[in-house]
Design a protein around this motif. Structure first.
Motif, mmCIF file in Angstrom:
data_model
loop_
_atom_site.group_PDB
_atom_site.id
_atom_site.type_symbol
_atom_site.label_atom_id
_atom_site.label_comp_id
_atom_site.label_asym_id
_atom_site.label_seq_id
_atom_site.Cartn_x
_atom_site.Cartn_y
_atom_site.Cartn_z
ATOM 1 N N GLN A 98 1.014 -1.101 -0.103
ATOM 2 C CA GLN A 98 -0.161 -0.134 -0.054
ATOM 3 C C GLN A 98 0.763 1.149 -0.083
ATOM 4 O O GLN A 98 0.382 2.547 0.311
ATOM 5 N N ASN A 99 2.240 1.194 -0.205
ATOM 6 C CA ASN A 99 3.144 2.268 -0.217
ATOM 7 C C ASN A 99 3.001 3.144 1.092
ATOM 8 O O ASN A 99 2.883 4.220 1.227
ATOM 9 N N ILE A 100 3.073 2.474 2.199
ATOM 10 C CA ILE A 100 3.227 2.982 3.263
ATOM 11 C C ILE A 100 4.491 3.655 3.697
ATOM 12 O O ILE A 100 5.492 3.335 3.071
ATOM 13 N N ARG A 101 4.462 4.565 4.569
ATOM 14 C CA ARG A 101 5.779 5.272 5.085
ATOM 15 C C ARG A 101 6.635 4.306 5.821
ATOM 16 O O ARG A 101 6.143 3.340 6.547
ATOM 17 N N ALA A 102 7.933 4.417 5.609
ATOM 18 C CA ALA A 102 9.048 3.911 6.094
ATOM 19 C C ALA A 102 8.878 2.249 5.795
ATOM 20 O O ALA A 102 8.979 1.094 6.621
ATOM 21 N N GLU A 103 8.422 2.134 4.588
ATOM 22 C CA GLU A 103 8.409 0.684 4.009
ATOM 23 C C GLU A 103 9.621 -0.141 4.173
ATOM 24 O O GLU A 103 9.752 -1.234 4.544
#
Length: 295
Positions: A98-103
């Motif tokens: 889901q292209n989250i932050r800090a992936e």
């Protein structure tokens, strides 16, 4: 240097470089596989014997209650280990997709356990699950005096501690496989489905996940291979105990071959393990290598 001589060097040099590895593989892998198979048909005990006895060692093997118990433990461990790893790995991969932050940081944390050997994993979880110093003692120190988590010393539950440790180590690796598969899906198909009104859940369950069948099969093959060879994890975590409650075929093979002086039965159990691996691997190779028919 003549052109023909240069062509000869170019032709033979790569073969000379590869030949030592090829010879080592032929002798120390395929050669020993054939030798072990032959030994399984003899009456070998402490030392190899070449008196042929047919399938007697296999009959003795499958009449041994400990072998049947080890096979059952492998079934329990394998089913739970593979199933939970696939579910956890898929869920983690979908969350990261889901292209989250800090992936990058989260992916590294998930993958870190796979960098450890199963010996290290088993040793750490043996300490964590020890009722006197691990999780149970910690929770009791927080005030929950009735808390009990003694699976590692309970013969009926000990095999599930092996599942816990195995899932902790391998699920991140499965996540990486699934994430690579998700990132390889054509985004135009997803956009078209969303334009038609499909929600995110429907997109994953009806389009993305069904199209990842080869990825699921690859993950299954690798997890099954890990499960069948589950020797170091069990030895470090439970040692096959309490009693023989976490005994697996790899431990059975090692102990009967090198500690109990029953080399014939140990070789027979090794051949059965090899046949189990081949029963999983051959259909996979067939599906991957077969050429599609034209027309």
């Amino acid at each position: 240097m003549s052109v023909s001589r240069k062509k000869g060097i170019d032709y033979w040099l790569p073969k000379l470089v590869v030949s030592p590895t090829l010879v080592i593989a032929l002798v120390f892998f395929y050669g020993f596989v054939l030798w072990t198979t032959f030994i399984s048909f003899t009456n070998s005990s402490f030392l190899p014997s070449y008196d042929f006895v047919g399938f007697d060692q296999y009959v003795r093997l499958f009449m041994n209650p400990r072998w049947l118990n080890a096979m059952w433990n492998l079934v329990v461990f394998g089913v739970l280990f593979i199933g939970i790893c696939m579910v956890v790995g898929l869920v983690m991969a979908i969350l990261l997709d889901q292209n989250i932050r800090a992936e990058g940081a989260i992916r590294t944390i998930y993958l870190y356990p796979m960098a450890l050997s199963f010996i290290v994993t088993g040793t750490v979880w043996k300490w964590l699950l020890n009722p006197t110093v691990g999780i149970e003692k910690f929770v009791i120190s927080l005030g929950w005096d009735s808390f009990i988590f003694d699976w590692i010393i309970d013969p009926d539950m000990a095999i599930y501690t092996v599942v816990i440790a195995g899932v902790w180590q391998a699920s991140g690796f499965v996540m990486a496989i699934f994430l690579a598969g998700l990132r390889g899906i054509d985004t135009s198909i997803i956009k078209a489905a969303q334009l038609d009104g499909a929600n995110l859940f429907a997109v994953y369950t009806r389009i993305i996940i069904p199209s990842m069948r080869p990825v699921f099969f690859s993950a299954f093959i690798m997890l099954a291979h890990i499960a069948i060879k589950s020797f170091d994890l069990v030895i470090a975590l439970t040692g096959g105990g309490p009693g023989n409650s976490t005994d697996v075929p790899a431990i059975f093979m090692y102990q009967f071959s090198f500690q109990r002086g029953q080399l014939g039965i140990g070789a027979a159990s090794a051949v059965i393990m090899l046949m189990t691996v081949l029963a999983i691997l051959v259909p996979y190779l067939y599906s991957e290598l077969r050429t599609p028919k034209n027309g």
